[in-house]
Design a protein around this motif. Structure first.
Motif, PDB file in Angstrom:
ATOM      1  N   UNK A  82       0.939  -1.313  -0.184  1.00 41.69           N
ATOM      2  CA  UNK A  82       0.222  -0.040  -0.059  1.00 41.69           C
ATOM      3  C   UNK A  82       0.683   1.112  -0.172  1.00 41.69           C
ATOM      4  N   UNK A  83       0.200   2.383  -0.805  1.00 46.05           N
ATOM      5  CA  UNK A  83       1.418   3.535  -0.362  1.00 46.05           C
ATOM      6  C   UNK A  83       1.458   4.224   1.045  1.00 46.05           C
ATOM      7  N   UNK A  84       2.560   3.997   1.396  1.00 41.42           N
ATOM      8  CA  UNK A  84       3.587   5.175   2.413  1.00 41.42           C
ATOM      9  C   UNK A  84       4.237   3.821   2.938  1.00 41.42           C
ATOM     10  N   UNK A  85       5.243   4.051   3.511  1.00 43.12           N
ATOM     11  CA  UNK A  85       6.187   3.366   4.286  1.00 43.12           C
ATOM     12  C   UNK A  85       6.904   4.176   5.491  1.00 43.12           C
ATOM     13  N   UNK A  86       7.995   3.256   5.838  1.00 42.99           N
ATOM     14  CA  UNK A  86       8.400   3.552   7.358  1.00 42.99           C
ATOM     15  C   UNK A  86       9.784   3.441   7.603  1.00 42.99           C
ATOM     16  N   UNK A  87      10.234   4.518   7.168  1.00 46.22           N
ATOM     17  CA  UNK A  87      11.881   4.561   7.690  1.00 46.22           C
ATOM     18  C   UNK A  87      11.871   4.567   8.757  1.00 46.22           C
ATOM     19  N   UNK A  88      12.776   4.413   9.395  1.00 47.71           N
ATOM     20  CA  UNK A  88      13.392   4.275  11.004  1.00 47.71           C
ATOM     21  C   UNK A  88      14.604   4.188  10.869  1.00 47.71           C
ATOM     22  N   UNK A  89      15.158   4.186  12.250  1.00 42.98           N
ATOM     23  CA  UNK A  89      16.325   4.119  13.341  1.00 42.98           C
ATOM     24  C   UNK A  89      15.920   3.359  14.303  1.00 42.98           C
ATOM     25  N   UNK A  90      16.335   1.801  14.947  1.00 40.89           N
ATOM     26  CA  UNK A  90      15.885   1.434  16.072  1.00 40.89           C
ATOM     27  C   UNK A  90      17.621   0.868  16.167  1.00 40.89           C
ATOM     28  N   UNK A  91      16.933   1.758  18.259  1.00 43.09           N
ATOM     29  CA  UNK A  91      18.190   1.889  18.791  1.00 43.09           C
ATOM     30  C   UNK A  91      18.047   0.429  19.771  1.00 43.09           C
ATOM     31  N   UNK A  92      18.547  -0.192  20.448  1.00 49.53           N
ATOM     32  CA  UNK A  92      17.920  -1.066  21.605  1.00 49.53           C
ATOM     33  C   UNK A  92      19.335  -0.947  22.825  1.00 49.53           C
ATOM     34  N   UNK A  93      18.173  -0.904  23.491  1.00 49.22           N
ATOM     35  CA  UNK A  93      18.773  -0.134  24.997  1.00 49.22           C
ATOM     36  C   UNK A  93      18.244  -1.156  26.291  1.00 49.22           C
ATOM     37  N   UNK A  94      18.785  -1.816  26.700  1.00 46.87           N
ATOM     38  CA  UNK A  94      19.131  -2.550  27.940  1.00 46.87           C
ATOM     39  C   UNK A  94      18.816  -1.596  29.378  1.00 46.87           C
ATOM     40  N   UNK A  95      18.253  -2.408  29.822  1.00 47.83           N
ATOM     41  CA  UNK A  95      17.385  -1.099  30.540  1.00 47.83           C
ATOM     42  C   UNK A  95      17.180  -2.265  32.123  1.00 47.83           C
ATOM     43  N   UNK A  96      18.150  -3.048  33.250  1.00 49.23           N
ATOM     44  CA  UNK A  96      17.279  -4.084  33.853  1.00 49.23           C
ATOM     45  C   UNK A  96      17.090  -5.369  33.412  1.00 49.23           C
ATOM     46  N   UNK A  97      16.612  -5.564  33.675  1.00 51.38           N
ATOM     47  CA  UNK A  97      15.805  -7.554  32.671  1.00 51.38           C
ATOM     48  C   UNK A  97      15.341  -7.040  31.374  1.00 51.38           C
ATOM     49  N   UNK A  98      15.264  -6.214  30.789  1.00 53.85           N
ATOM     50  CA  UNK A  98      14.125  -5.476  30.060  1.00 53.85           C
ATOM     51  C   UNK A  98      15.083  -5.349  28.468  1.00 53.85           C
ATOM     52  N   UNK A  99      14.871  -5.171  27.258  1.00 56.59           N
ATOM     53  CA  UNK A  99      15.724  -4.066  26.461  1.00 56.59           C
ATOM     54  C   UNK A  99      14.554  -3.757  25.711  1.00 56.59           C
ATOM     55  N   UNK A 122       0.791  -8.378  30.763  1.00 55.67           N
ATOM     56  CA  UNK A 122       0.279  -7.800  30.477  1.00 55.67           C
ATOM     57  C   UNK A 122       0.951  -6.839  32.271  1.00 55.67           C
ATOM     58  N   UNK A 123       0.850  -7.658  32.936  1.00 56.95           N
ATOM     59  CA  UNK A 123       1.175  -7.080  34.742  1.00 56.95           C
ATOM     60  C   UNK A 123       2.807  -6.949  34.256  1.00 56.95           C
ATOM     61  N   UNK A 124       3.747  -7.678  33.725  1.00 58.45           N
ATOM     62  CA  UNK A 124       5.188  -7.932  33.892  1.00 58.45           C
ATOM     63  C   UNK A 124       6.026  -6.704  34.942  1.00 58.45           C
ATOM     64  N   UNK A 125       6.548  -6.370  35.469  1.00 59.53           N
ATOM     65  CA  UNK A 125       7.095  -5.007  36.059  1.00 59.53           C
ATOM     66  C   UNK A 125       8.645  -5.049  35.245  1.00 59.53           C
ATOM     67  N   UNK A 126       8.653  -3.542  34.234  1.00 63.24           N
ATOM     68  CA  UNK A 126      10.430  -2.819  33.961  1.00 63.24           C
ATOM     69  C   UNK A 126      10.239  -1.907  35.188  1.00 63.24           C
ATOM     70  N   UNK A 127      11.657  -1.976  35.000  1.00 60.78           N
ATOM     71  CA  UNK A 127      12.274  -0.180  35.521  1.00 60.78           C
ATOM     72  C   UNK A 127      12.090   0.736  33.934  1.00 60.78           C
ATOM     73  N   UNK A 128      11.833   1.989  34.668  1.00 60.32           N
ATOM     74  CA  UNK A 128      11.246   2.726  33.518  1.00 60.32           C
ATOM     75  C   UNK A 128      13.168   4.045  33.417  1.00 60.32           C
TER      76      UNK A 128
END
Length: 157
Positions: A82-99, A122-128
């Motif tokens: 379909x028309x339109x595209x997404x262009x983006x840079x993705x950064x991976x950042x680990x914070x605590x036990x999550x990326x 859905x209820x999992x805790x993660x560092x912000x």
């Protein structure tokens, strides 16, 4: 497979100092129907087709199926999207036990930055981290498929 993730806006560029990688993504959609999306994505030297189902009422979880494709086949499929595209840079950042996957959008979505974190429940805790801003989980306008239809440049600021 059920994908469980939460999305947030970004308040600063501090995440870049913590990032372990930065990859250019180009993607478009064969289908952006509200019940399902079919995405073609090229990231560096890999390509994927992903089918996502409708989000749960909370917007946190939805069905996701993904298959790796040869890059040359993905480039051909992008021509059918379909028309339109997404262009983006993705950064991976680990914070605590999550990326966190932090997307810095280019092109028609320049200026938009969104972080996603995948969870086991859905209820999992993660560092912000400090650079995490307003939660936008479940807000349709922030889905990549919707950004192809109504890019960030068209939003009223």
């Amino acid at each position: 497979m059920i994908e469980i993730e939460r999305k947030f806006l970004i308040t600063s560029e501090a995440f870049k100092k913590e990032a372990s990688s930065k990859t250019l993504f180009i993607q478009a959609y064969l289908n952006t129907h509200p019940e399902r999306t079919i995405r073609i994505r090229i990231q560096a030297d890999k390509a994927f087709m992903t089918i996502k189902g409708k989000s749960s009422e909370s917007g946190v979880s939805r069905y996701e199926w993904e298959k790796e494709l040869p890059v040359d086949e993905a480039k051909e499929l992008l021509k059918l999207c379909e028309p339109g595209k997404i262009e983006k840079y993705r950064y991976l950042v680990t914070v605590g036990q999550h990326t966190f996957e932090v997307d810095e959008f280019l092109g028609d979505n320049q200026g938009l930055r969104i972080a996603e974190v995948e969870l086991h429940s859905e209820q999992e805790y993660f560092l912000k981290p400090d650079w995490l801003g307003e939660e936008v989980t479940g807000q349709n306008q922030y889905y990549n498929s919707q950004l192809t239809l109504n890019p960030y440049k068209n939003w009223k600021k």
